[in-house]
Motif scaffolding. Structure first.
Motif, PDB file in Angstrom:
ATOM      1  N   VAL A 286      47.317  34.619  14.744  1.00 19.93           N
ATOM      2  CA  VAL A 286      46.800  35.974  14.522  1.00 19.93           C
ATOM      3  C   VAL A 286      47.925  36.997  14.645  1.00 19.93           C
ATOM      4  CG1 VAL A 286      45.237  37.733  15.427  1.00 19.93           C
ATOM      5  CG2 VAL A 286      44.495  35.356  15.293  1.00 19.93           C
ATOM      6  N   LYS A 287      48.770  36.786  15.662  1.00 23.05           N
ATOM      7  CA  LYS A 287      49.887  37.713  15.890  1.00 23.05           C
ATOM      8  C   LYS A 287      50.802  37.742  14.662  1.00 23.05           C
ATOM      9  CE  LYS A 287      51.266  40.609  17.773  1.00 23.05           C
ATOM     10  NZ  LYS A 287      50.422  41.703  18.185  1.00 23.05           N
ATOM     11  N   GLY A 288      51.071  36.559  14.135  1.00 21.68           N
ATOM     12  CA  GLY A 288      51.916  36.482  12.948  1.00 21.68           C
ATOM     13  C   GLY A 288      51.317  37.258  11.785  1.00 21.68           C
TER      14      GLY A 288
ATOM     15  N   HIS B  98      57.087  33.889  24.929  1.00 17.65           N
ATOM     16  CA  HIS B  98      56.549  33.318  26.162  1.00 17.65           C
ATOM     17  C   HIS B  98      55.288  32.504  25.893  1.00 17.65           C
ATOM     18  CE1 HIS B  98      59.420  35.918  28.164  1.00 17.65           C
ATOM     19  NE2 HIS B  98      59.164  35.257  29.270  1.00 17.65           N
ATOM     20  N   VAL B  99      54.456  32.995  24.969  1.00 18.71           N
ATOM     21  CA  VAL B  99      53.255  32.226  24.619  1.00 18.71           C
ATOM     22  C   VAL B  99      53.668  30.874  24.051  1.00 18.71           C
ATOM     23  CG1 VAL B  99      51.227  32.132  23.126  1.00 18.71           C
ATOM     24  CG2 VAL B  99      51.866  34.289  24.223  1.00 18.71           C
TER      25      VAL B  99
ATOM     26  N   ALA C  40      50.779  21.811  26.403  1.00 18.19           N
ATOM     27  CA  ALA C  40      50.636  20.617  25.571  1.00 18.19           C
ATOM     28  C   ALA C  40      51.206  19.395  26.283  1.00 18.19           C
ATOM     29  CB  ALA C  40      51.336  20.836  24.234  1.00 18.19           C
ATOM     30  N   VAL C  41      52.356  19.577  26.943  1.00 20.36           N
ATOM     31  CA  VAL C  41      52.946  18.449  27.671  1.00 20.36           C
ATOM     32  C   VAL C  41      52.014  18.006  28.789  1.00 20.36           C
ATOM     33  CG1 VAL C  41      54.805  17.793  29.215  1.00 20.36           C
ATOM     34  CG2 VAL C  41      55.330  18.994  27.100  1.00 20.36           C
ATOM     35  N   MET C  42      51.444  18.985  29.497  1.00 19.46           N
ATOM     36  CA  MET C  42      50.504  18.639  30.569  1.00 19.46           C
ATOM     37  C   MET C  42      49.287  17.910  30.010  1.00 19.46           C
ATOM     38  SD  MET C  42      51.934  19.713  33.306  1.00 19.46           S
ATOM     39  CE  MET C  42      50.615  19.466  34.475  1.00 19.46           C
ATOM     40  N   ALA C  43      48.882  18.333  28.812  1.00 19.68           N
ATOM     41  CA  ALA C  43      47.691  17.731  28.218  1.00 19.68           C
ATOM     42  C   ALA C  43      47.965  16.312  27.729  1.00 19.68           C
ATOM     43  CB  ALA C  43      47.181  18.603  27.073  1.00 19.68           C
ATOM     44  N   GLY C  44      49.213  15.920  27.718  1.00 19.73           N
ATOM     45  CA  GLY C  44      49.484  14.530  27.393  1.00 19.73           C
ATOM     46  C   GLY C  44      50.192  14.316  26.079  1.00 19.73           C
TER      47      GLY C  44
ATOM     48  N   GLY D   8      46.177  29.156  22.433  1.00 21.88           N
ATOM     49  CA  GLY D   8      47.501  29.789  22.389  1.00 21.88           C
ATOM     50  C   GLY D   8      48.054  29.777  20.971  1.00 21.88           C
ATOM     51  N   CYS D   9      47.865  28.658  20.277  1.00 20.35           N
ATOM     52  CA  CYS D   9      48.326  28.582  18.877  1.00 20.35           C
ATOM     53  C   CYS D   9      47.577  29.584  18.012  1.00 20.35           C
ATOM     54  CB  CYS D   9      48.110  27.177  18.333  1.00 20.35           C
ATOM     55  SG  CYS D   9      49.155  25.952  19.120  1.00 20.35           S
TER      56      CYS D   9
END
Lengths: 224, 539
Positions: free
Chosen positions: A117-119, A165-166, A174-178, A111-112
């Motif tokens: 790339v979008k930037g 949204h991304v 990230a929060v779920m990942a810990g 996602g990052c």
């Protein structure tokens, strides 16, 4: 298997049992996603209206977008969705596990990458003088047909809202990942439903992009 | 009774913190009630100033620029910060879990968040007003709002945008709660009709509010960032804004009336001691109104450049909305038939609602006819029409509901005589205020001007005089209801001998609503089976 579901300690006072809590959470997420569809729906309606009004301008504008970077980003998001699906599946069997966290963490990194790339793309378009807002010279729009500015207006607003949204999705993953572990967040979100709902949201973000990509990048590209 | 000795949701904690961080739906309802009352007073002051100005044909009190800001303030505050949250966020918040026998809404934290979001939006909107105001009208039409207006449009729009999320949160919460948390044995068609109206309202909140949010965001982006989507200078279409705005704002009219219809269904059944006539029709007509409401937005745009074909289709669809609305009115009337009618304060409000809503609805049909609308568009006829629906309808229903459930909410009984007096005052004052405006509009007086032709003065004077009575009618409940908090007699758990689970628990209810499980509700509105002895609601 119910075993990995909501444990007694995680049952909130307003619910009778774990099944009810899971059903309620999932339904809430689906309704929220329905509101999200209408959020983007406005932009898709506006896009349609103006594309019908200014077909040449939209072809011209689409030609100025970087197809390679757009395709790369599509692949990046699809890959991340695959990882999220694997993570949610893992968690649905065994609950929170190291494997599930790794899957979600990797998806957050993708996602990052998407955002980076979008930037870059936004910057390229801006450098070309095609930023439609204040502070840009309108000369670059002279060569295009009437309505070219509108195309780039939609380009920035639609991809901007999507990028927002991304960004939110990356934080959730990230929060779920810990990442929030030291703050004690993980205990509260450790149940199976939370993994499923985070996954749902990420897939939604992915699907929106699958509509944005052809609408913005692929207008009459076949001729080269 | 020994109820008073036990702790209830009001006595469970008295610190400020216990209120501001509460997740109890009943306390959040109280927070909302206090906030929207404050907003109502702000919007009311603007209305008073406008009516004062309009007492004379000249511009004696305010300049036209100030007047423009006054009616914008009045519209924005009353629509988004009073009417839309009124019944759903106060009565709905309090009653939805009680009526289905649940301990709380499905997402209590989201519920509290909705109040904070609402207040944040409200503070921003008030800030915009006090910084200098906005003169676009509550509709924010482009390109005036995006390019030419010199007010604090962005702050105002941001306030409405933020407050919209509180609607969405509330809608999600109600829908999930009604779906997933009904007590065992309560099917969809055993639900009180208030819940059907709440469900339909939530549907609109969830599906329409995001459209408004993003439309206003586009407006702000255009104004601040210069990225024009509606800007005609670069080929944009300002009319697109109107389409998108009304795609939300017409359904929003039903956010403002459906909850009122739900309240009235409860009141009419209780105070005519009768089973509601045609329960399923009343229930499903709420859903029908919600669904049809999404298809009629174009009737606000008959005199824009919308095509004639589109106008005719929108006109036809608008006529269709009258069908489920009439179903409700006729069924309420049929419920009264052969009932043992008790004219208590809530009932007077409910009956007033039926009359005013019917008038508002029928004049809506006149406006839905394309040819006539061209004549009366943007006149006081329109103003009178939507005030009959929103004020005559929704506000009457809100006050009726507040009087009905006040004993449940506070555990106190208010002065029943003053209750009846205020209901009658509001009804009379309202008609005196807005009936003349129908005539004024039909004679051709345009809305949104503070100076008018001299021949309109008499009717305008009537209207302003009515507003005084109306204002008095609204201030009265504020006095005797607050008075009852301190000096009212204990109400008992079921002062109206009403059916419905909320009356099975103590007044005020304990923290988790019921001690033990509420008994299975069975068929709703069994008033005809309650017999004479247990079944009288004294006035």
């Amino acid at each position: 298997m119910k075993a990995a579901g909501v444990k007694e300690a995680e049952l909130q006072a307003q619910f009778d049992d774990a099944g009810q809590q899971e059903r309620a959470s999932a339904l809430g997420m689906w309704i929220f996603l329905a509101t999200e569809v209408l959020f983007f729906g406005v932009l898709f309606v506006g896009y349609t209206v103006y594309r019908l009004a200014y077909p040449e301008a939209f072809v011209w504008g689409s030609g100025h977008l970087d197809l390679r970077l757009g395709t790369l980003n599509t692949a990046v998001l699809l890959g991340s969705s695959y990882l999220v699906a694997l993570g949610a599946l893992t968690a649905s069997g065994k609950g929170t596990s190291r494997r599930a966290r790794l899957f979600f963490g990797a998806a957050a990194l993708l996602g990052c990458l998407f955002l980076a790339v979008k930037g870059m793309e936004w910057y390229h378009v801006w450098e070309e003088g095609l930023f439609p807002g204040r502070g840009s010279s309108s000369n670059s729009f002279q060569e295009g047909a009437e309505g070219g500015r509108l195309f780039f207006g939609f380009y920035y607003v639609m991809t901007g809202l999507h990028a927002l949204h991304v960004l939110i999705g990356v934080c959730v993953l990230a929060v779920m990942a810990g990442v929030g572990g030291p703050l004690g967040w993980r205990r509260r979100i450790g149940n199976r439903t939370a993994w499923e709902l985070a996954g749902l949201y990420w897939h939604f973000v992915d699907i929106v992009w699958l509509f944005l990509f052809p609408l913005l990048y692929l207008i009459e590209r076949s001729g080269g | 009774m020994s109820e008073a000795a036990e702790t209830n949701y009001l006595t469970a904690g008295s610190s400020l913190r216990s209120w501001l961080l509460t997740r109890d739906h009943k306390r959040i309802a109280i927070l909302y009630a206090i906030s929207i009352t404050a907003f109502f007073l702000v919007g009311g002051v603007a209305a008073v100033l406008m009516r004062l100005e309009l007492a004379t044909p000249g511009g004696d009190l305010v300049a036209s620029a100030t007047y423009n800001r006054l009616f914008t303030l009045h519209g924005v505050i009353m629509v988004w910060f009073f009417l839309i949250p009124s019944i759903p966020s106060v009565l709905g918040n309090f009653l939805v879990p009680l009526m289905i026998g649940a301990r709380d809404l499905a997402f209590p934290r989201l519920n509290l968040a909705s109040w904070y979001v609402f207040m944040a939006g409200g503070v921003l909107a008030l800030g915009a007003i006090f910084a200098g105001g906005v003169d676009t009208g509550w509709t924010f039409y482009t390109p005036y709002s995006s390019t030419y207006s010199n007010g604090y449009v962005v702050a105002m729009v941001a306030g409405v945008f933020i407050a919209g999320f509180s609607s969405i949160f509330t809608g999600i919460n109600f829908m999930v709660t009604i779906h997933a948390m009904r007590v065992k044995g309560m099917g969809w068609f055993q639900m009180p009709l208030f819940l059907w109206s709440m469900y339909s309202t939530s549907l609109i909140m969830v599906l329409a509010t995001p459209v408004l949010a993003i439309t206003l965001a586009l407006l702000a982006i255009e104004r601040v960032g210069g990225i024009g989507i509606f800007d005609p200078a670069i080929g944009g279409d300002p009319l697109l804004f109107q389409h998108l705005f009304w795609f939300y704002s017409h359904p929003a009219v039903y956010i403002m009336i459906l909850p009122g219809m739900g309240v009235v269904s409860e009141l009419i059944a209780c105070f005519s001691r009768n089973r509601i006539f045609g329960y399923k029709f009343v229930a499903l007509s709420s859903v029908a109104i919600a669904a049809l409401g999404f298809l009629v937005w174009g009737h606000h745009m008959f005199v824009s450049s919308q095509s004639v074909v589109a106008s005719l289709v929108f006109s036809l669809l608008s006529f269709l909305v009258a069908v489920p609305s009439a179903v409700k009115v006729l069924n309420w009337t049929a419920t009264l038939y052969r009932g043992r009618i008790v004219f208590s304060a809530p009932m007077l409000y409910a009956i007033g609602f039926i009359g005013l809503f019917t008038l508002g609805g029928l004049t809506g049909l006149i406006l839905a006819a394309v040819a006539v609308d061209v004549h009366v568009h943007d006149t006081y006829f329109v103003v009178a029409h939507f005030h009959y629906i929103m004020v005559g309808g929704m506000l009457m229903a809100y006050l009726g509901g507040l009087h009905f459930w006040w004993p449940k909410i506070t555990g106190k009984q208010y002065s029943r005589r003053w209750g009846r007096v205020s209901a009658v005052l509001v009804f009379l004052g309202f008609n005196l205020t807005f009936m003349p405006q129908f005539v004024l509009g039909y004679l051709g007086m345009p809305r949104r001007y503070h100076i008018y032709a001299e021949q309109f003065q008499l009717l305008n004077l009537c209207s302003s005089a009515g507003a005084v009575i109306l204002g008095l009618g609204y201030l009265l409940p504020l006095c005797y209801l607050l008075h009852s908090l301190f000096c009212g007699k204990p109400a008992g758990s079921n002062p109206w001998s009403a059916t419905g689970l909320e009356w099975q628990t103590a007044s005020p209810p304990p923290e988790h609503n019921f001690n033990g499980r509420p008994s299975s509700p069975g068929e709703p509105y069994r008033y005809d089976r309650m017999g004479k002895e247990g079944g009288s609601a004294e006035a």
